[in-house]
Scaffold this motif. Structure first.
Motif, PDB file in Angstrom:
ATOM      1  N   PRO A 127       0.826  -1.210   0.000  1.00  0.00           N
ATOM      2  CA  PRO A 127       0.000   0.000   0.000  1.00  0.00           C
ATOM      3  C   PRO A 127       0.859   1.258   0.000  1.00  0.00           C
ATOM      4  N   ASP A 137     -11.522   3.556   7.120  1.00  0.00           N
ATOM      5  CA  ASP A 137     -12.590   2.761   6.525  1.00  0.00           C
ATOM      6  C   ASP A 137     -13.618   3.673   5.863  1.00  0.00           C
ATOM      7  N   TRP A 166      -5.101   2.140  -4.934  1.00  0.00           N
ATOM      8  CA  TRP A 166      -5.394   1.910  -3.518  1.00  0.00           C
ATOM      9  C   TRP A 166      -6.764   2.501  -3.245  1.00  0.00           C
ATOM     10  N   SER A 168     -10.627   2.576  -0.906  1.00  0.00           N
ATOM     11  CA  SER A 168     -11.453   2.311   0.265  1.00  0.00           C
ATOM     12  C   SER A 168     -12.887   2.183  -0.237  1.00  0.00           C
ATOM     13  N   PRO A 180     -16.135  -7.138   3.917  1.00  0.00           N
ATOM     14  CA  PRO A 180     -14.857  -7.252   3.207  1.00  0.00           C
ATOM     15  C   PRO A 180     -14.984  -7.941   1.843  1.00  0.00           C
ATOM     16  N   PRO A 217     -10.392  -9.824   2.766  1.00  0.00           N
ATOM     17  CA  PRO A 217      -9.606  -8.652   3.144  1.00  0.00           C
ATOM     18  C   PRO A 217      -9.801  -8.312   4.622  1.00  0.00           C
ATOM     19  N   GLU A 221     -10.096  -1.533   2.840  1.00  0.00           N
ATOM     20  CA  GLU A 221      -9.040  -0.907   2.051  1.00  0.00           C
ATOM     21  C   GLU A 221      -8.337  -1.988   1.245  1.00  0.00           C
ATOM     22  N   ILE A 222      -8.332  -1.814  -0.082  1.00  0.00           N
ATOM     23  CA  ILE A 222      -7.822  -2.863  -0.964  1.00  0.00           C
ATOM     24  C   ILE A 222      -7.029  -2.232  -2.101  1.00  0.00           C
ATOM     25  N   ASP A 244      -3.978  -6.075   0.618  1.00  0.00           N
ATOM     26  CA  ASP A 244      -4.433  -5.112   1.614  1.00  0.00           C
ATOM     27  C   ASP A 244      -3.253  -4.760   2.514  1.00  0.00           C
ATOM     28  N   ARG A 245      -3.512  -4.108   3.620  1.00  0.00           N
ATOM     29  CA  ARG A 245      -2.405  -3.693   4.487  1.00  0.00           C
ATOM     30  C   ARG A 245      -1.740  -4.879   5.180  1.00  0.00           C
TER      31      ARG A 245
END
Length: 281
Positions: A127, A137, A166, A168, A180, A217, A221-222, A244-245
């Motif tokens: 990311p 989020d 990136w 959300s 998710p 996820p 956030e992806i 993802d993170r």
């Protein structure tokens, strides 16, 4: 979060697209992010209705064979097979009784991994740094990465270099928290953008999406990172890694057709986080 910020408003069993669902290809066309999100939502709800909280989505395929219009739509599902470790579900989206898209998903029951060594790549996409894109989020304008680095300025990325995004996720239906998997299903359509966006804009329109996931996820956030693209005679196949993170999630593959008569020029476009589209010089 604004409770009205979503791709669809519910009216009984009908989903009515909001302005957030409008495609850049046409003002009367829904984009694939909204369509895929609605289909993914229906498939997930079908498995939930079976009481199968032991299963997780691992493969999701969408066929976008007709332009979905900015009109009310219905999504129906059918359980094709349910077993102790697997469940297959189909979904169909209709408008005015006509089918406009379909999807299928495989849900599997996780077990322990085996002990053997298997090859995997040494490098994985990551990311943007926290000082560029702080964890959240809340929906926001996507960040893109190309030869200029990470920015939310679309025009800076209208070039021929490799791209990442990136995102959300925006809720699929107003008043519902996005899950998710719904986030992954919706954002998967963005694989076409990171693989087919070039120096002249987006000149290819994808006809399908195939998403594979080894896990859901963490949050909504992806990221997507272009891995490969092949093209011949107006047909392209793009592959993107999803992450993802917490690390890698799986892959997205999209097949697309040349659409030179209706190119989406991203160079003069910008958005606010509430979805307001702005045109810049």
């Amino acid at each position: 979060m604004d409770p009205s910020l979503a791709f669809f408003a519910p009216e009984g069993d009908t989903l009515v697209p909001t302005s957030m669902a409008q495609s850049m290809w046409s003002s009367d066309q829904m984009h694939g992010v909204a369509v895929s999100g609605a289909l993914g939502r229906a498939l997930e709800r079908a498995v939930t209705a079976l009481g199968r909280d032991d299963l997780q989505p691992t493969r999701y395929t969408v066929d976008l064979f007709r332009a979905a219009r900015m009109q009310p739509c219905e999504v129906s599902t059918q359980v094709v097979r349910e077993g102790s470790r697997i469940c297959l579900v189909d979904a169909t989206m209709t408008q005015s009784g006509e089918r406009v898209a379909r999807a299928s998903a495989v849900f599997l029951k996780p077990t322990a991994s085996t002990g053997g060594e298997v090859w995997g790549p040494d490098e994985r996409p990551a990311p943007p740094p926290h000082d560029v894109a702080p964890p959240t989020d809340e929906p926001h304008v996507p960040y893109f990465h190309s030869e200029v680095g990470w920015t939310q300025d679309f025009g800076q990325h209208q070039n021929g270099s490799r791209k990442q995004s990136w995102n959300s996720a925006i809720p699929v239906v107003a008043g519902e928290a996005i899950t998710p998997f719904q986030a992954a299903a919706a954002i998967a359509d963005g694989a076409s953008l990171v693989t087919n966006w070039g120096s002249h804009g987006v000149e290819y329109i994808n006809t399908d999406i195939t998403l594979t996931l080894v896990r859901p996820p963490v949050g909504v956030e992806i990221g997507l990172s272009a891995v490969d693209r092949v093209e011949q005679d107006g047909i392209s196949v793009g592959t993107a890694a999803m992450f993802d993170r917490s690390g890698p999630l799986g892959t997205c593959v999209v097949t697309a057709l040349a659409n030179a008569r209706r190119v989406v020029d991203m160079g003069g476009i910008s958005y606010d986080d509430d979805g307001t589209r702005r045109t810049t010089s």
